[in-house]
Design a protein around this motif. Structure first.
Motif, PDB file in Angstrom:
ATOM      1  N   GLU A  43     -49.683   1.220  62.081  1.00  0.00           N
ATOM      2  CA  GLU A  43     -48.517   0.358  61.865  1.00  0.00           C
ATOM      3  C   GLU A  43     -48.860  -1.115  61.695  1.00  0.00           C
ATOM      4  O   GLU A  43     -47.995  -1.905  61.294  1.00  0.00           O
ATOM      5  CB  GLU A  43     -47.535   0.504  63.040  1.00  0.00           C
ATOM      6  CG  GLU A  43     -47.075   1.936  63.277  1.00  0.00           C
ATOM      7  CD  GLU A  43     -46.183   2.066  64.488  1.00  0.00           C
ATOM      8  OE1 GLU A  43     -45.739   1.013  65.008  1.00  0.00           O
ATOM      9  OE2 GLU A  43     -45.921   3.204  64.940  1.00  0.00           O
ATOM     10  N   GLY A  44     -50.040  -1.511  62.024  1.00  0.00           N
ATOM     11  CA  GLY A  44     -50.390  -2.918  61.925  1.00  0.00           C
ATOM     12  C   GLY A  44     -49.676  -3.741  62.988  1.00  0.00           C
ATOM     13  O   GLY A  44     -49.581  -3.335  64.153  1.00  0.00           O
ATOM     14  N   GLU A  45     -49.130  -4.911  62.581  1.00  0.00           N
ATOM     15  CA  GLU A  45     -48.492  -5.821  63.545  1.00  0.00           C
ATOM     16  C   GLU A  45     -47.250  -5.220  64.212  1.00  0.00           C
ATOM     17  O   GLU A  45     -46.847  -5.628  65.294  1.00  0.00           O
ATOM     18  CB  GLU A  45     -48.114  -7.123  62.832  1.00  0.00           C
ATOM     19  CG  GLU A  45     -49.283  -7.914  62.289  1.00  0.00           C
ATOM     20  CD  GLU A  45     -50.158  -8.446  63.406  1.00  0.00           C
ATOM     21  OE1 GLU A  45     -49.629  -8.691  64.514  1.00  0.00           O
ATOM     22  OE2 GLU A  45     -51.379  -8.615  63.196  1.00  0.00           O
ATOM     23  N   ALA A  46     -46.600  -4.222  63.561  1.00  0.00           N
ATOM     24  CA  ALA A  46     -45.397  -3.591  64.140  1.00  0.00           C
ATOM     25  C   ALA A  46     -45.719  -2.862  65.439  1.00  0.00           C
ATOM     26  O   ALA A  46     -44.822  -2.566  66.233  1.00  0.00           O
ATOM     27  CB  ALA A  46     -44.773  -2.616  63.148  1.00  0.00           C
ATOM     28  N   ALA A  47     -46.989  -2.581  65.684  1.00  0.00           N
ATOM     29  CA  ALA A  47     -47.361  -1.883  66.911  1.00  0.00           C
ATOM     30  C   ALA A  47     -47.108  -2.733  68.153  1.00  0.00           C
ATOM     31  O   ALA A  47     -47.019  -2.209  69.268  1.00  0.00           O
ATOM     32  CB  ALA A  47     -48.831  -1.471  66.849  1.00  0.00           C
ATOM     33  N   PHE A  48     -46.978  -4.069  67.948  1.00  0.00           N
ATOM     34  CA  PHE A  48     -46.763  -4.938  69.107  1.00  0.00           C
ATOM     35  C   PHE A  48     -45.303  -4.973  69.566  1.00  0.00           C
ATOM     36  O   PHE A  48     -44.989  -5.522  70.625  1.00  0.00           O
ATOM     37  CB  PHE A  48     -47.212  -6.369  68.779  1.00  0.00           C
ATOM     38  CG  PHE A  48     -48.679  -6.461  68.478  1.00  0.00           C
ATOM     39  CD1 PHE A  48     -49.605  -5.843  69.309  1.00  0.00           C
ATOM     40  CD2 PHE A  48     -49.141  -7.159  67.370  1.00  0.00           C
ATOM     41  CE1 PHE A  48     -50.954  -5.931  69.045  1.00  0.00           C
ATOM     42  CE2 PHE A  48     -50.498  -7.245  67.099  1.00  0.00           C
ATOM     43  CZ  PHE A  48     -51.409  -6.624  67.932  1.00  0.00           C
ATOM     44  N   GLU A  49     -44.338  -4.451  68.774  1.00  0.00           N
ATOM     45  CA  GLU A  49     -42.917  -4.463  69.150  1.00  0.00           C
ATOM     46  C   GLU A  49     -42.646  -3.459  70.260  1.00  0.00           C
ATOM     47  O   GLU A  49     -43.234  -2.365  70.288  1.00  0.00           O
ATOM     48  CB  GLU A  49     -42.046  -4.134  67.940  1.00  0.00           C
ATOM     49  CG  GLU A  49     -42.148  -5.150  66.805  1.00  0.00           C
ATOM     50  CD  GLU A  49     -41.648  -6.501  67.223  1.00  0.00           C
ATOM     51  OE1 GLU A  49     -40.705  -6.543  68.068  1.00  0.00           O
ATOM     52  OE2 GLU A  49     -42.189  -7.521  66.750  1.00  0.00           O
ATOM     53  N   PRO A  50     -41.726  -3.791  71.210  1.00  0.00           N
ATOM     54  CA  PRO A  50     -41.400  -2.856  72.293  1.00  0.00           C
ATOM     55  C   PRO A  50     -40.806  -1.552  71.756  1.00  0.00           C
ATOM     56  O   PRO A  50     -40.080  -1.556  70.752  1.00  0.00           O
ATOM     57  CB  PRO A  50     -40.375  -3.629  73.135  1.00  0.00           C
ATOM     58  CG  PRO A  50     -40.532  -5.051  72.744  1.00  0.00           C
ATOM     59  CD  PRO A  50     -40.991  -5.070  71.338  1.00  0.00           C
ATOM     60  N   ARG A  51     -41.108  -0.475  72.392  1.00  0.00           N
ATOM     61  CA  ARG A  51     -40.616   0.847  71.998  1.00  0.00           C
ATOM     62  C   ARG A  51     -39.472   1.279  72.924  1.00  0.00           C
ATOM     63  O   ARG A  51     -39.472   0.988  74.118  1.00  0.00           O
ATOM     64  CB  ARG A  51     -41.745   1.880  72.059  1.00  0.00           C
ATOM     65  CG  ARG A  51     -42.900   1.583  71.126  1.00  0.00           C
ATOM     66  CD  ARG A  51     -42.421   1.582  69.665  1.00  0.00           C
ATOM     67  NE  ARG A  51     -43.477   1.223  68.742  1.00  0.00           N
ATOM     68  CZ  ARG A  51     -44.221   2.127  68.103  1.00  0.00           C
ATOM     69  NH1 ARG A  51     -44.042   3.422  68.322  1.00  0.00           N
ATOM     70  NH2 ARG A  51     -45.145   1.723  67.253  1.00  0.00           N
ATOM     71  N   SER A  52     -38.484   1.964  72.364  1.00  0.00           N
ATOM     72  CA  SER A  52     -37.359   2.487  73.145  1.00  0.00           C
ATOM     73  C   SER A  52     -37.841   3.579  74.091  1.00  0.00           C
ATOM     74  O   SER A  52     -38.690   4.409  73.725  1.00  0.00           O
ATOM     75  CB  SER A  52     -36.285   3.047  72.208  1.00  0.00           C
ATOM     76  OG  SER A  52     -35.286   3.705  72.956  1.00  0.00           O
ATOM     77  N   ARG A  53     -37.307   3.548  75.302  1.00  0.00           N
ATOM     78  CA  ARG A  53     -37.643   4.575  76.282  1.00  0.00           C
ATOM     79  C   ARG A  53     -36.577   5.664  76.368  1.00  0.00           C
ATOM     80  O   ARG A  53     -36.558   6.473  77.288  1.00  0.00           O
ATOM     81  CB  ARG A  53     -37.814   3.944  77.655  1.00  0.00           C
ATOM     82  CG  ARG A  53     -38.960   2.943  77.699  1.00  0.00           C
ATOM     83  CD  ARG A  53     -39.188   2.426  79.093  1.00  0.00           C
ATOM     84  NE  ARG A  53     -40.288   1.478  79.146  1.00  0.00           N
ATOM     85  CZ  ARG A  53     -40.732   0.912  80.267  1.00  0.00           C
ATOM     86  NH1 ARG A  53     -40.149   1.200  81.420  1.00  0.00           N
ATOM     87  NH2 ARG A  53     -41.753   0.077  80.227  1.00  0.00           N
ATOM     88  N   ARG A  54     -35.678   5.643  75.403  1.00  0.00           N
ATOM     89  CA  ARG A  54     -34.612   6.651  75.397  1.00  0.00           C
ATOM     90  C   ARG A  54     -35.207   8.036  75.168  1.00  0.00           C
ATOM     91  O   ARG A  54     -36.050   8.220  74.285  1.00  0.00           O
ATOM     92  CB  ARG A  54     -33.616   6.325  74.284  1.00  0.00           C
ATOM     93  CG  ARG A  54     -32.461   7.306  74.183  1.00  0.00           C
ATOM     94  CD  ARG A  54     -31.512   6.904  73.065  1.00  0.00           C
ATOM     95  NE  ARG A  54     -30.429   7.846  72.940  1.00  0.00           N
ATOM     96  CZ  ARG A  54     -29.458   7.751  72.048  1.00  0.00           C
ATOM     97  NH1 ARG A  54     -29.463   6.715  71.197  1.00  0.00           N
ATOM     98  NH2 ARG A  54     -28.509   8.651  71.993  1.00  0.00           N
TER      99      ARG A  54
END
Length: 367
Positions: free
Chosen positions: A36-47
């Motif tokens: 994913e490149g830089e998008a890997a640094f965004e928080p992920r939903s825990r839903r």
């Protein structure tokens, strides 16, 4: 960690030890960055991927549809009412909290922090139907610009609307006529509760005038008359809340009334809906007012033989030898005689027993 791996050239074991995580997490983060490149640094939903206890989408849509239908019709569309309609008409059972969460989540509820919490009010309710009738009248403007007034008689125990009619102006005789009409259909109550308007009572008018026609009739029938204190509208809160509900419903109608006859037709339609088909959130099991009114035995009037109307008046005999005294809403003339014309008197009145005393006015002493 990515910087330590790719820029500083550390191994996965060194990075895991440095940041106190497992090596598998470092491998997963590196793989995510490679994909994913830089998008890997965004928080992920825990839903969670699945939620077996979630409310079905069809139920959510039904709640929102009912909310819109009731609100457009000018009827109450709160969480309690929605749960009642779901259970009674659609065989769907959800809690009030669930219904409220659905409304809040879809932005159909407007928060109003300024509202006084219901827990701060001291609630009272008559134990039996016909134990207390509340009454009040409110103003309404027709489409022609003419102002009319709507009077209501409401049972305190069941919130049953006993009588709702429109008039050009509410007067003392109209108050008595509407009360008598309601009593002819539903029986006489044990007591009444109104505000201190002059069409209902003259108790707060200084005690000089005679009682209104309603006051005289209530005493004759043995019905206790209760009035709220000045500047305390919450005492008659049930009938005032009914008037708010009525006006909200009237505003939602597609055709606004231009005549008092058209308005009365709308009032009859609303009263039938309110009494027989609309659940009331203040009643047990969200019953309709009609069900609550017919469930228990009705209270009846008592006796008020010892409740006399006592008053003292200062007056002057007219040139024709008469005195005037108001009783039962009418002005009566009492003949004293022309020989007493101009005489100052004091009237001691107890119901229809009148004692007239000659009381010359006090003369002021000149200094």
């Amino acid at each position: 960690m990515i910087t330590a791996l790719l820029t500083e050239g550390q191994t996965v074991s060194e990075v895991a030890a440095r940041y106190g995580v497992h090596r598998s997490w470092v491998y997963r983060l590196k793989a995510r960055y490679d994909d994913e490149g830089e998008a890997a640094f965004e928080p992920r939903s825990r839903r969670p991927l699945t939620s077996p206890s979630a409310i079905p989408d069809a139920t959510v849509e039904l709640v929102l549809r009912l909310r819109k239908e009731l609100a457009d019709a000018g009827l109450d569309a709160g969480a309690d009412t929605l749960c009642w309609h779901l259970r009674r008409h659609h065989r769907v059972v959800i809690s009030r909290a669930t219904a409220h969460r659905i409304l809040v989540r879809h932005a159909t509820v407007t928060p109003d922090p300024s509202k006084r919490p219901k827990s701060s009010y001291i609630r009272f309710e008559a134990e039996q139907p016909n134990e207390t009738w509340q009454s009040d009248f409110t103003h309404y403007r027709l489409t022609t610009g003419a102002d009319v007034e709507i009077i209501t008689w409401l049972d305190d125990h069941s919130r049953y609307a006993l009588h709702v009619t429109a008039h050009h102006r509410i007067t003392g005789p109209i108050v008595l006529d509407t009360f008598t009409t309601a009593a002819a259909e539903h029986g006489y109550p044990a007591s009444t509760l109104t505000d201190n308007g002059m069409v209902y009572t003259v108790r707060f008018a200084g005690g000089r005038g005679g009682r209104t026609r309603l006051e005289v009739e209530l005493r004759r029938l043995g019905i206790t008359q209760k009035n709220s204190r000045p500047s305390h509208p919450t005492t008659c809160g049930k009938v005032e809340r009914f008037q708010q509900t009525l006006k909200k419903w009237l505003r939602a109608q597609p055709r606004q009334p231009a005549t008092i006859t058209a308005l009365q037709a709308l009032l009859d339609t609303f009263t039938d809906e309110y009494n027989h088909r609309r659940p009331h959130r203040s009643l047990q099991h969200r019953a309709t007012p009609s069900a609550a009114y017919t469930t228990r035995p009705k209270a009846t009037p008592g006796e008020r033989h010892s409740d006399t109307h006592d008053r003292v008046r200062q007056d002057k005999v007219s040139k024709t030898g008469n005195l005037t005294l108001r009783h039962n809403g009418r002005l009566h003339h009492i003949g004293i005689g022309r020989t007493h014309a101009g005489t100052y008197v004091r009237l001691l009145v107890q119901d229809l027993d009148i004692t007239i005393v000659d009381t010359p006015p006090a003369r002021s002493c000149a200094s």
